[in-house]
Design a protein around this motif. Structure first.
Motif, PDB file in Angstrom:
ATOM      1  N   HIS A 168      33.045  23.471  -4.165  1.00  0.00           N
ATOM      2  CA  HIS A 168      33.967  22.341  -4.177  1.00  0.00           C
ATOM      3  C   HIS A 168      35.221  22.660  -3.376  1.00  0.00           C
ATOM      4  O   HIS A 168      35.775  23.750  -3.477  1.00  0.00           O
ATOM      5  CB  HIS A 168      34.352  22.014  -5.628  1.00  0.00           C
ATOM      6  CG  HIS A 168      35.364  20.930  -5.768  1.00  0.00           C
ATOM      7  ND1 HIS A 168      36.610  21.141  -6.319  1.00  0.00           N
ATOM      8  CD2 HIS A 168      35.320  19.607  -5.433  1.00  0.00           C
ATOM      9  CE1 HIS A 168      37.282  20.003  -6.333  1.00  0.00           C
ATOM     10  NE2 HIS A 168      36.525  19.063  -5.793  1.00  0.00           N
ATOM     11  N   SER A 169      35.663  21.702  -2.536  1.00  0.00           N
ATOM     12  CA  SER A 169      36.944  21.767  -1.856  1.00  0.00           C
ATOM     13  C   SER A 169      37.067  23.043  -1.016  1.00  0.00           C
ATOM     14  O   SER A 169      36.190  23.350  -0.214  1.00  0.00           O
ATOM     15  CB  SER A 169      38.062  21.666  -2.905  1.00  0.00           C
ATOM     16  OG  SER A 169      39.320  21.484  -2.326  1.00  0.00           O
ATOM     17  N   LEU A 170      38.149  23.804  -1.185  1.00  0.00           N
ATOM     18  CA  LEU A 170      38.313  25.048  -0.436  1.00  0.00           C
ATOM     19  C   LEU A 170      37.166  26.008  -0.710  1.00  0.00           C
ATOM     20  O   LEU A 170      36.806  26.828   0.142  1.00  0.00           O
ATOM     21  CB  LEU A 170      39.652  25.717  -0.796  1.00  0.00           C
ATOM     22  CG  LEU A 170      39.957  27.041  -0.100  1.00  0.00           C
ATOM     23  CD1 LEU A 170      40.090  26.867   1.408  1.00  0.00           C
ATOM     24  CD2 LEU A 170      41.222  27.679  -0.676  1.00  0.00           C
ATOM     25  N   GLY A 171      36.554  25.889  -1.882  1.00  0.00           N
ATOM     26  CA  GLY A 171      35.404  26.727  -2.202  1.00  0.00           C
ATOM     27  C   GLY A 171      34.259  26.533  -1.240  1.00  0.00           C
ATOM     28  O   GLY A 171      33.462  27.447  -1.021  1.00  0.00           O
ATOM     29  N   SER A 172      34.155  25.347  -0.621  1.00  0.00           N
ATOM     30  CA  SER A 172      33.093  25.122   0.361  1.00  0.00           C
ATOM     31  C   SER A 172      33.337  25.951   1.616  1.00  0.00           C
ATOM     32  O   SER A 172      32.395  26.394   2.272  1.00  0.00           O
ATOM     33  CB  SER A 172      32.991  23.635   0.711  1.00  0.00           C
ATOM     34  OG  SER A 172      34.138  23.178   1.405  1.00  0.00           O
ATOM     35  N   LEU A 193      30.950  19.806  -2.036  1.00  0.00           N
ATOM     36  CA  LEU A 193      31.546  18.644  -2.690  1.00  0.00           C
ATOM     37  C   LEU A 193      32.999  18.503  -2.254  1.00  0.00           C
ATOM     38  O   LEU A 193      33.785  19.453  -2.388  1.00  0.00           O
ATOM     39  CB  LEU A 193      31.491  18.810  -4.216  1.00  0.00           C
ATOM     40  CG  LEU A 193      30.149  19.213  -4.833  1.00  0.00           C
ATOM     41  CD1 LEU A 193      30.327  19.457  -6.331  1.00  0.00           C
ATOM     42  CD2 LEU A 193      29.098  18.142  -4.578  1.00  0.00           C
ATOM     43  N   GLY A 194      33.370  17.350  -1.725  1.00  0.00           N
ATOM     44  CA  GLY A 194      34.756  17.140  -1.310  1.00  0.00           C
ATOM     45  C   GLY A 194      35.223  18.184  -0.329  1.00  0.00           C
ATOM     46  O   GLY A 194      36.330  18.716  -0.438  1.00  0.00           O
ATOM     47  N   SER A 195      34.407  18.466   0.669  1.00  0.00           N
ATOM     48  CA  SER A 195      34.667  19.586   1.567  1.00  0.00           C
ATOM     49  C   SER A 195      35.580  19.224   2.733  1.00  0.00           C
ATOM     50  O   SER A 195      35.386  18.191   3.382  1.00  0.00           O
ATOM     51  CB  SER A 195      33.338  20.107   2.129  1.00  0.00           C
ATOM     52  OG  SER A 195      33.581  21.101   3.117  1.00  0.00           O
ATOM     53  N   PRO A 196      36.541  20.098   3.053  1.00  0.00           N
ATOM     54  CA  PRO A 196      37.386  19.900   4.238  1.00  0.00           C
ATOM     55  C   PRO A 196      36.867  20.659   5.463  1.00  0.00           C
ATOM     56  O   PRO A 196      37.604  20.831   6.447  1.00  0.00           O
ATOM     57  CB  PRO A 196      38.727  20.472   3.779  1.00  0.00           C
ATOM     58  CG  PRO A 196      38.328  21.622   2.894  1.00  0.00           C
ATOM     59  CD  PRO A 196      37.037  21.189   2.202  1.00  0.00           C
ATOM     60  N   LEU A 197      35.620  21.120   5.430  1.00  0.00           N
ATOM     61  CA  LEU A 197      35.106  22.004   6.481  1.00  0.00           C
ATOM     62  C   LEU A 197      35.218  21.428   7.892  1.00  0.00           C
ATOM     63  O   LEU A 197      35.410  22.178   8.848  1.00  0.00           O
ATOM     64  CB  LEU A 197      33.637  22.349   6.192  1.00  0.00           C
ATOM     65  CG  LEU A 197      33.391  23.555   5.294  1.00  0.00           C
ATOM     66  CD1 LEU A 197      31.949  23.564   4.798  1.00  0.00           C
ATOM     67  CD2 LEU A 197      33.705  24.852   6.033  1.00  0.00           C
ATOM     68  N   VAL A 234      41.028  12.449  -0.380  1.00  0.00           N
ATOM     69  CA  VAL A 234      41.997  12.734   0.673  1.00  0.00           C
ATOM     70  C   VAL A 234      41.927  14.169   1.174  1.00  0.00           C
ATOM     71  O   VAL A 234      42.496  14.495   2.216  1.00  0.00           O
ATOM     72  CB  VAL A 234      43.439  12.424   0.201  1.00  0.00           C
ATOM     73  CG1 VAL A 234      43.551  10.991  -0.277  1.00  0.00           C
ATOM     74  CG2 VAL A 234      43.906  13.392  -0.864  1.00  0.00           C
ATOM     75  N   VAL A 235      41.251  15.055   0.449  1.00  0.00           N
ATOM     76  CA  VAL A 235      41.076  16.428   0.910  1.00  0.00           C
ATOM     77  C   VAL A 235      39.912  16.509   1.897  1.00  0.00           C
ATOM     78  O   VAL A 235      40.001  17.188   2.923  1.00  0.00           O
ATOM     79  CB  VAL A 235      40.851  17.377  -0.282  1.00  0.00           C
ATOM     80  CG1 VAL A 235      40.522  18.791   0.205  1.00  0.00           C
ATOM     81  CG2 VAL A 235      42.095  17.411  -1.166  1.00  0.00           C
ATOM     82  N   ALA A 236      38.838  15.790   1.586  1.00  0.00           N
ATOM     83  CA  ALA A 236      37.696  15.722   2.505  1.00  0.00           C
ATOM     84  C   ALA A 236      37.994  14.657   3.557  1.00  0.00           C
ATOM     85  O   ALA A 236      37.441  13.562   3.555  1.00  0.00           O
ATOM     86  CB  ALA A 236      36.422  15.390   1.738  1.00  0.00           C
ATOM     87  N   LEU A 237      38.900  14.979   4.465  1.00  0.00           N
ATOM     88  CA  LEU A 237      39.355  14.000   5.455  1.00  0.00           C
ATOM     89  C   LEU A 237      38.214  13.519   6.334  1.00  0.00           C
ATOM     90  O   LEU A 237      38.166  12.364   6.737  1.00  0.00           O
ATOM     91  CB  LEU A 237      40.447  14.611   6.330  1.00  0.00           C
ATOM     92  CG  LEU A 237      41.727  15.076   5.622  1.00  0.00           C
ATOM     93  CD1 LEU A 237      42.702  15.660   6.625  1.00  0.00           C
ATOM     94  CD2 LEU A 237      42.377  13.934   4.876  1.00  0.00           C
ATOM     95  N   VAL A 238      37.292  14.417   6.656  1.00  0.00           N
ATOM     96  CA  VAL A 238      36.105  14.068   7.441  1.00  0.00           C
ATOM     97  C   VAL A 238      34.930  14.046   6.476  1.00  0.00           C
ATOM     98  O   VAL A 238      34.565  15.074   5.907  1.00  0.00           O
ATOM     99  CB  VAL A 238      35.859  15.074   8.578  1.00  0.00           C
ATOM    100  CG1 VAL A 238      34.629  14.677   9.397  1.00  0.00           C
ATOM    101  CG2 VAL A 238      37.088  15.169   9.485  1.00  0.00           C
TER     102      VAL A 238
END
Length: 287
Positions: A168-172, A193-197, A234-238
């Motif tokens: 999840h999130s930064l964890g991705s 999940l909810g990734s900012p990658l 809003v964290v997973a902008l893309v």
């Protein structure tokens, strides 16, 4: 035996692996149940690294009393501004960067913090928590020892029997880099999940191994990758990762309600449970 490894994101510095599993396992079980699958709690482990960001003891109560004047690093500033821009696009009550009449503080970071205070997504988070969260992102990418120790925590949780990593999130970001660093692992399904990658400049361009010609490396240990995102996250902008990581990646959109970035509604989603259940069933080991 650990069949599923859960990897958390920012803001979990006061938890631990057992309390995180207490929090996430029921949601994981619910998502799997929607797909006719179940997994025992003993077969799930939380790769926990939040304590690495926990501040040392100090005189004040709680987290350090941070304010806008403490945001001096460009990456921390850009993370906050990216959350602001996205929140303004998603929520009518959040004034955007162009709405100077609605925000009277001239300092850009302070304007961002003031605007985010109107967001349902960041409801209840004070300025210091927003800054502290952005600082965790910055520290992961700019402090080699932090990055190494975080990745060691995740690597140590993965066993020979691990079939799925849910991040999840930064964890991705952490999970992706760990999987790239361990080509000897085989047939792992990665569920992000909810990734900012895929967020350029902030995350994508800072990955290791570094992307080339606008495309990132596919982790050689990954058999299948499913990315799940909420339109309002809003964290997973893309929201779609396939253009940056390869056509073999499957992107799925879900609706998490008001808590768009919360890991728990992500885990209860049918789409998330389907991806995990499919991975468990591919090896003929789903109950």
């Amino acid at each position: 035996m650990t069949r599923i490894v859960l990897v958390h994101g920012i803001g979990r510095q006061l938890a631990g692996p057992h309390s995180l599993l207490d929090d996430w396992y029921p949601s994981l079980a619910d998502g799997l149940a929607l797909n006719g699958c179940q997994v025992q709690r003993s077969e799930v482990a939380a790769a926990f690294y939040g304590d690495l960001f926990r501040p040392a003891g100090h005189r004040s109560i709680g987290l350090p009393d941070l304010d806008a004047t403490d945001v001096t690093d460009p990456l921390e500033r850009d993370v906050l501004l990216s959350w602001w821009h996205q929140a303004a696009q998603q929520e009518a009550l959040v004034p955007g960067p162009e709405d100077r009449g609605r925000l009277r503080t001239p300092q850009l970071v302070q304007r961002a913090l003031d605007a985010l205070s109107h967001s349902s997504f960041f409801a209840g988070l004070g300025e210091h928590l927003l800054i502290f969260s952005a600082r965790q992102v910055r520290r992961y990418f700019t402090e080699p020892a932090v990055r190494e120790n975080v990745q060691k925590r995740v690597s140590a949780t993965v066993s020979d029997g691990t079939q799925v990593i849910v991040a999840h999130s930064l964890g991705s970001v952490v999970a992706y880099e760990v999987l790239c660093a361990h080509p000897e692992w085989r047939d792992i399904t990665l569920v992000t999940l909810g990734s900012p990658l895929a967020v350029r400049n902030l995350v994508f361009d800072r990955l290791r191994p570094a992307p080339a010609d606008g495309r990132a490396q596919w982790p050689p240990s990954v058999r299948r990758w499913v990315n799940v995102a909420d339109r309002g996250d809003v964290v997973a902008l893309v929201k779609t990762l396939a253009p940056a990581f390869g056509d073999a990646l499957t992107d799925r959109l879900v609706h998490n309600g008001a808590k768009a970035h919360d890991a728990r509604p992500y885990l209860t989603a049918h789409e998330t449970g389907e991806a995990i259940a499919a991975a468990l069933g591919e090896n003929g080991r789903a109950p």
